[in-house]
Design a protein around this motif. Sequence first.
Motif, PDB file in Angstrom:
ATOM      1  N   GLN A 299       0.819  -1.203   0.000  1.00 56.54           N
ATOM      2  CA  GLN A 299       0.000   0.000   0.000  1.00 56.54           C
ATOM      3  C   GLN A 299       0.860   1.263   0.000  1.00 56.54           C
ATOM      4  OE1 GLN A 299      -3.415  -0.295  -0.424  1.00 56.54           O
ATOM      5  NE2 GLN A 299      -2.691  -2.395  -0.708  1.00 56.54           N
ATOM      6  N   GLU A 300       2.147   1.095   0.297  1.00 52.17           N
ATOM      7  CA  GLU A 300       3.058   2.230   0.289  1.00 52.17           C
ATOM      8  C   GLU A 300       3.403   2.626  -1.151  1.00 52.17           C
ATOM      9  OE1 GLU A 300       4.558   3.989   2.891  1.00 52.17           O
ATOM     10  OE2 GLU A 300       3.048   2.987   4.112  1.00 52.17           O
ATOM     11  N   PRO A 301       3.565   3.917  -1.440  1.00 53.82           N
ATOM     12  CA  PRO A 301       4.026   4.313  -2.780  1.00 53.82           C
ATOM     13  C   PRO A 301       5.388   3.684  -3.081  1.00 53.82           C
ATOM     14  CG  PRO A 301       3.283   6.221  -1.515  1.00 53.82           C
ATOM     15  CD  PRO A 301       3.359   5.079  -0.545  1.00 53.82           C
TER      16      PRO A 301
ATOM     17  N   ARG B 242       2.244   7.700  -9.722  1.00 56.03           N
ATOM     18  CA  ARG B 242       1.377   7.990  -8.579  1.00 56.03           C
ATOM     19  C   ARG B 242      -0.108   7.918  -8.972  1.00 56.03           C
ATOM     20  NH1 ARG B 242       5.284   6.394  -5.873  1.00 56.03           N
ATOM     21  NH2 ARG B 242       6.885   7.859  -5.235  1.00 56.03           N
ATOM     22  N   GLU B 243      -0.431   8.369 -10.177  1.00 54.35           N
ATOM     23  CA  GLU B 243      -1.821   8.263 -10.646  1.00 54.35           C
ATOM     24  C   GLU B 243      -2.252   6.808 -10.769  1.00 54.35           C
ATOM     25  OE1 GLU B 243      -2.446  10.369 -14.286  1.00 54.35           O
ATOM     26  OE2 GLU B 243      -1.701  12.280 -13.487  1.00 54.35           O
TER      27      GLU B 243
ATOM     28  N   GLU C 226      -0.944   4.219  -9.224  1.00 50.73           N
ATOM     29  CA  GLU C 226      -1.022   3.636  -7.879  1.00 50.73           C
ATOM     30  C   GLU C 226      -2.350   3.988  -7.216  1.00 50.73           C
ATOM     31  OE1 GLU C 226       3.457   3.337  -6.029  1.00 50.73           O
ATOM     32  OE2 GLU C 226       2.586   5.347  -6.237  1.00 50.73           O
ATOM     33  N   ALA C 227      -2.740   5.247  -7.332  1.00 51.44           N
ATOM     34  CA  ALA C 227      -4.007   5.688  -6.731  1.00 51.44           C
ATOM     35  C   ALA C 227      -5.186   4.968  -7.384  1.00 51.44           C
ATOM     36  CB  ALA C 227      -4.152   7.198  -6.866  1.00 51.44           C
ATOM     37  N   LYS C 228      -5.124   4.799  -8.704  1.00 54.80           N
ATOM     38  CA  LYS C 228      -6.199   4.107  -9.422  1.00 54.80           C
ATOM     39  C   LYS C 228      -6.307   2.654  -8.964  1.00 54.80           C
ATOM     40  CE  LYS C 228      -7.725   2.905 -14.094  1.00 54.80           C
ATOM     41  NZ  LYS C 228      -7.370   2.956 -15.548  1.00 54.80           N
ATOM     42  N   ARG C 229      -5.165   1.978  -8.853  1.00 54.03           N
ATOM     43  CA  ARG C 229      -5.166   0.573  -8.410  1.00 54.03           C
ATOM     44  C   ARG C 229      -5.693   0.466  -6.982  1.00 54.03           C
ATOM     45  NH1 ARG C 229      -1.462  -2.448 -11.695  1.00 54.03           N
ATOM     46  NH2 ARG C 229      -1.851  -1.655 -13.808  1.00 54.03           N
ATOM     47  N   ALA C 230      -5.300   1.391  -6.122  1.00 56.91           N
ATOM     48  CA  ALA C 230      -5.772   1.354  -4.730  1.00 56.91           C
ATOM     49  C   ALA C 230      -7.277   1.561  -4.662  1.00 56.91           C
ATOM     50  CB  ALA C 230      -5.052   2.424  -3.918  1.00 56.91           C
ATOM     51  N   ALA C 231      -7.807   2.477  -5.494  1.00 58.60           N
ATOM     52  CA  ALA C 231      -9.252   2.735  -5.513  1.00 58.60           C
ATOM     53  C   ALA C 231     -10.015   1.506  -6.023  1.00 58.60           C
ATOM     54  CB  ALA C 231      -9.553   3.946  -6.385  1.00 58.60           C
TER      55      ALA C 231
ATOM     56  N   SER D 137     -10.127  -1.080  -3.297  1.00 58.40           N
ATOM     57  CA  SER D 137     -11.070  -0.719  -2.243  1.00 58.40           C
ATOM     58  C   SER D 137     -12.508  -0.974  -2.665  1.00 58.40           C
ATOM     59  CB  SER D 137     -10.909   0.747  -1.858  1.00 58.40           C
ATOM     60  OG  SER D 137      -9.623   0.996  -1.333  1.00 58.40           O
TER      61      SER D 137
END
Length: 364
Positions: free
Chosen positions: A3-5, A351-352, A354-359, A362
């Motif tokens: 979950q860390e960048p 970073r974009e 990573e954020a997309k994959r995390a969303a 979730s």
Amino acid sequence: MSQEPIKFAYWVPNVSGGLVVSKIEQRTSWDIDYNRELARIAEKAGFEYALSQIRFTAGYGAEYQHESVAISHALLASTEKLRVIAAILPGPWHPAVLAKQISTISHLTGGRIAVNIVSGWFRSEFTAIGEPWLEHDERYRRSEEFIEVLKGIWTQDDFSYRGDFYRFHNYSLKPKPLQQPRPEIFQGGSSRAARDMASRAADWYFTNGNSVEGIKAQVDDLRAKAAANDHKVKVGVNAFIVARDTEEEARAVLAEILAKADPEAVRAFGHEVRQAGAASPEGEGNWAKSTFEDLVQYNDGFKTNLIGTPQQIAERIVALKAVGVDLILSGFLHFQEEVAYFGEKVLPLVRELEAKRAAEKSAA
């Protein structure tokens, strides 16, 4: 997937000749002024770490070298957030000397110094300075003792240790480093002995460049062994990055690097490192299966395939993260301008994604 960048480090060009064994122009310099400016550029670009190289003798285009601990301190003094990892060779260094050096630098720079324990691959370098050359697995055994001693000195008073390579009797280092519990310890290698050691001793494990599938196999093996030892270790992967506005431009740069490779130097380097890689009992150490083209970049950096447009590279970086990679150790042809380009064009896309994959995770 963590979950860390994902983090980024760059090879400090404190050794002349750049990061490829090629006669292509490399607008990169080993001198201190260039490296100070590069450290500031990298810090601004979003790089968390820099890794200084350790070499004692010339060879393969590396005619001149600045010593790793000293230049690491200089780069830390020129930056505010960047953490610098000093590469160390057990044998030439005694752990008590290194522990004291790093503790002092820790106090001088706000605790931003780390170490990379290099077990050694360059036999001629050891013999040139009169250091015994140990067999492959013995080099890793010595490195593991070296790390055990560093941890003991940095965290205990009246430290005593009785190993095959090092002995200590009620030794106390003061002041101890600022970092809690101690400075980070990195370690490299692709052999079974390297992974076994990392699964017990290191905070971070560096491996040579490889495909996503090859990296996954190493990460899975390492993490399973670490879990059995009740230990956690993060993973860094070497990559030579060629980021250009079009894939055609990037591939043309790679083609030129290979076309202008120095055959004599590459073959000499290949002889030295294949001997080291094949010396592991299973014959799977660093460079054991590297081709001529792979060896043009010192640590198989082309294999990681971070060559193309910013979007392509960002997607491949996130794919590496998905198989357990925590850090990309980066080399470049023209360091200052390409580190800046990477920070401007590639890192925001990472970073974009990573954020997309995390969303997506979730929402699942």
